[in-house]
Design a protein around this motif. Structure first.
Motif, PDB file in Angstrom:
ATOM      1  N   UNK A 254      10.472 -27.824  15.561  1.00 51.70           N
ATOM      2  CA  UNK A 254       9.296 -28.338  16.341  1.00 51.70           C
ATOM      3  C   UNK A 254       9.291 -28.131  17.808  1.00 51.70           C
ATOM      4  N   UNK A 255      10.342 -28.548  18.399  1.00 58.17           N
ATOM      5  CA  UNK A 255      10.329 -28.707  19.768  1.00 58.17           C
ATOM      6  C   UNK A 255      10.322 -27.253  20.389  1.00 58.17           C
ATOM      7  N   UNK A 256      11.259 -26.250  19.913  1.00 57.88           N
ATOM      8  CA  UNK A 256      11.402 -24.788  20.393  1.00 57.88           C
ATOM      9  C   UNK A 256       9.632 -24.191  19.904  1.00 57.88           C
ATOM     10  N   UNK A 257       9.134 -24.483  18.645  1.00 59.09           N
ATOM     11  CA  UNK A 257       7.758 -24.207  18.353  1.00 59.09           C
ATOM     12  C   UNK A 257       6.974 -24.524  19.509  1.00 59.09           C
ATOM     13  N   UNK A 258       6.653 -25.728  19.865  1.00 58.98           N
ATOM     14  CA  UNK A 258       5.848 -26.398  20.964  1.00 58.98           C
ATOM     15  C   UNK A 258       6.117 -25.699  22.055  1.00 58.98           C
ATOM     16  N   UNK A 259       7.190 -25.396  22.551  1.00 55.28           N
ATOM     17  CA  UNK A 259       7.561 -24.829  24.139  1.00 55.28           C
ATOM     18  C   UNK A 259       7.059 -23.533  23.951  1.00 55.28           C
ATOM     19  N   UNK A 260       7.405 -22.595  23.084  1.00 57.15           N
ATOM     20  CA  UNK A 260       6.802 -21.009  23.210  1.00 57.15           C
ATOM     21  C   UNK A 260       5.410 -21.137  23.331  1.00 57.15           C
TER      22      UNK A 260
END
Length: 498
Positions: free
Chosen positions: A293-299
């Motif tokens: 979820x963290x990488x998804x939100x960042x991208x």
């Protein structure tokens, strides 16, 4: 291979990205389990307890390193989501320099702190020698751990969570073989278990570097990329240090727990160690969803898709709650049988205490799932204050449980530090994210840029899955890199769109 997380059904993108992370975490936990089994059966309960007594101290320093290197990859993911290849390379160069500086300080200075710190933590005298040796060797190999964490985080920031899994699996298999060899035939004791991990991590670093050189031209740094600005250094340090400090604050709480356990004796230390080993699989599942979820939100933040961030967070939260309920039920029902895998006959008091710990934590894993997702998303969006404050709350709750409840109820009181810490953090994270959710709803969504010739996706009639069945010449809306990087083959040729 790189993958954009800015297209496709959010729950499916997060699940696909999280699955290799989960498998990797499970593999990593399994080889830690293998270490524990080898140490426990070859060297005995006291040696296993000595290794367990180092956990909080290692988490304090190595956990800080893990948090920092993961934070360095957040700007990389945001730059990749925005389609800015030059910013991706500068971000990687910045993170590499900072990782090298921090790993050097940790490797040189930390081994001298091992014995004094373990004494300060009131480690039982019969465990002190082996605990000191294990800690010193682990710190000497800190550079390998830090660089593998950083390189894995960078590769994941580009949307690829499968390749780090492959390298981690190779390292874990190697580690299991080495720990059996070094602890068994070579007779190196607990030092052999630590050296096995260091060597395996070093192999992982080498594999990552070879992969980057051969398969990821977007990460081929140029001389100009190393001339990073002060602003870029500040931004990476702002996010990285916040995540590292947050992890360290949590670790200080676990140190307090360790002191309380040490006062209860070696059996309490062994029981908590066994319980932690078993429930590490559950924690791995939930942390994988949170990291995805963290990488998804960042991208998606970099790609200016706040609408996708909002949908993805809601779906990821429900996935984490469902997983928490399922795994918690399994540990409650089969906890005792799982604990007995680590020890031989006897030690019934230790087994019973560890099984009780699994039951208490198992009932509250839903809190932990929500914590991982919401904190990970806020970190991916670049926030540092709220995630750090949640670490302070965890510290306060753990200290209160360890000191107050531990003195009142013994081992059970210390175990309650976990659910109380999770509850305190979630109480802050939920309203903080609700405010951010509303703010994201007011942001504009970046329109998709047309291209002259692109494949058109045909919607399947059954489940709505995307399948490419035709190539249509003409202008159709798709997301593509920013104008400044459209001539950069490093990025344009390596973005796999779902």
């Amino acid at each position: 291979m790189t993958t954009s997380l800015t297209t496709g059904a959010p729950w499916r993108v997060i699940l696909v990205f999280a699955t290799p992370l989960l498998i990797g975490n499970i593999v990593q936990q399994l080889y830690q389990v293998a270490d524990a089994i080898v140490v426990g059966r070859y060297l005995g309960i006291d040696s296993l307890a000595a290794v367990g007594a180092t956990g909080s101290l290692l988490f304090l320093l190595l956990g800080f390193a893990w948090g920092v290197t993961s934070g360095f990859a957040i700007p990389t993911a945001q730059a990749f989501g925005a389609g800015d290849a030059a910013a991706v390379r500068r971000s990687v160069a910045t993170g590499t320099m900072l990782t090298a500086a921090m790993s050097a300080c940790l490797t040189i200075g930390a081994p001298f702190l091992a014995e004094p710190t373990l004494r300060l933590l009131q480690t039982p005298e019969e465990l002190l020698v082996e605990a000191t040796v294990f800690t010193q060797v682990s710190f000497l190999g800190a550079s390998a751990v830090m660089f593998f964490n950083y390189l894995s985080a960078v590769i994941r920031a580009l949307g690829d969570s499968r390749t780090p899994l492959v390298f981690l699996t190779i390292a874990c298999v190697l580690n299991v073989g080495l720990v059996v060899l070094m602890v068994g035939p070579l007779g190196w004791g607990v030092a052999g278990a630590a050296w096995a991990t260091v060597v395996a991590q070093g192999v992982s670093v080498a594999l990552c570097l070879v992969y980057v050189r051969r398969r990821l031209p977007v990460l081929h740094l140029r001389r100009a990329d190393w001339r990073v600005s002060r602003g870029e250094l500040r931004e990476h340090l702002r996010i990285g240090m916040a995540m590292g400090v947050q992890t360290s604050i949590i670790a200080i709480g676990t140190l307090t727990v360790q002191v309380a356990l040490n006062e209860l004796g070696a059996d309490a230390v062994a029981a908590f160690t066994l319980g932690s080993r078993v429930e590490s699989i559950a924690v791995a599942l939930l942390s994988s969803i949170g990291l995805a979820a963290s990488m998804y939100a960042a991208q998606n933040l970099g790609g200016k898709r706040p609408d996708r961030v909002r949908r993805g967070v809601v779906q990821a939260t429900w996935m984490a709650i469902g997983a928490a309920v399922a795994v918690g039920a399994l540990l409650i029902m089969f906890g005792e049988q799982l604990v007995r895998l680590f020890v031989g006959e006897g030690s019934n008091d230790v087994v019973d205490a560890a099984a009780l710990m699994l039951s208490i934590d198992g009932f509250t894993y839903s809190l932990l799932g929500v914590l991982f997702v919401l904190r990970g998303v806020l970190q991916g969006l670049g926030y540092t204050v709220v995630p750090t404050v949640t670490g302070v709350i965890e510290l306060a709750m753990r200290v209160a449980a360890a000191v107050v409840l531990g003195s009142m109820f013994g081992f059970v009181g210390v175990v309650l530090s976990n659910p109380l810490a999770w509850l305190g953090s979630v109480a802050l994270l939920v309203p903080a994210y609700v405010r951010e959710h509303r703010r994201l709803g007011r942001l504009p969504v970046e329109p998709l840029a047309p291209t002259p010739t692109t494949p058109i996706a045909v919607i399947g009639p059954v489940d709505g899955s995307m399948t490419v069945d035709a190539v249509v010449t003409g202008s159709v809306p798709v997301q593509r890199p920013a104008e400044d990087d459209q001539d950069d083959p490093d990025l344009a040729s390596n973005v796999e769109r779902r």
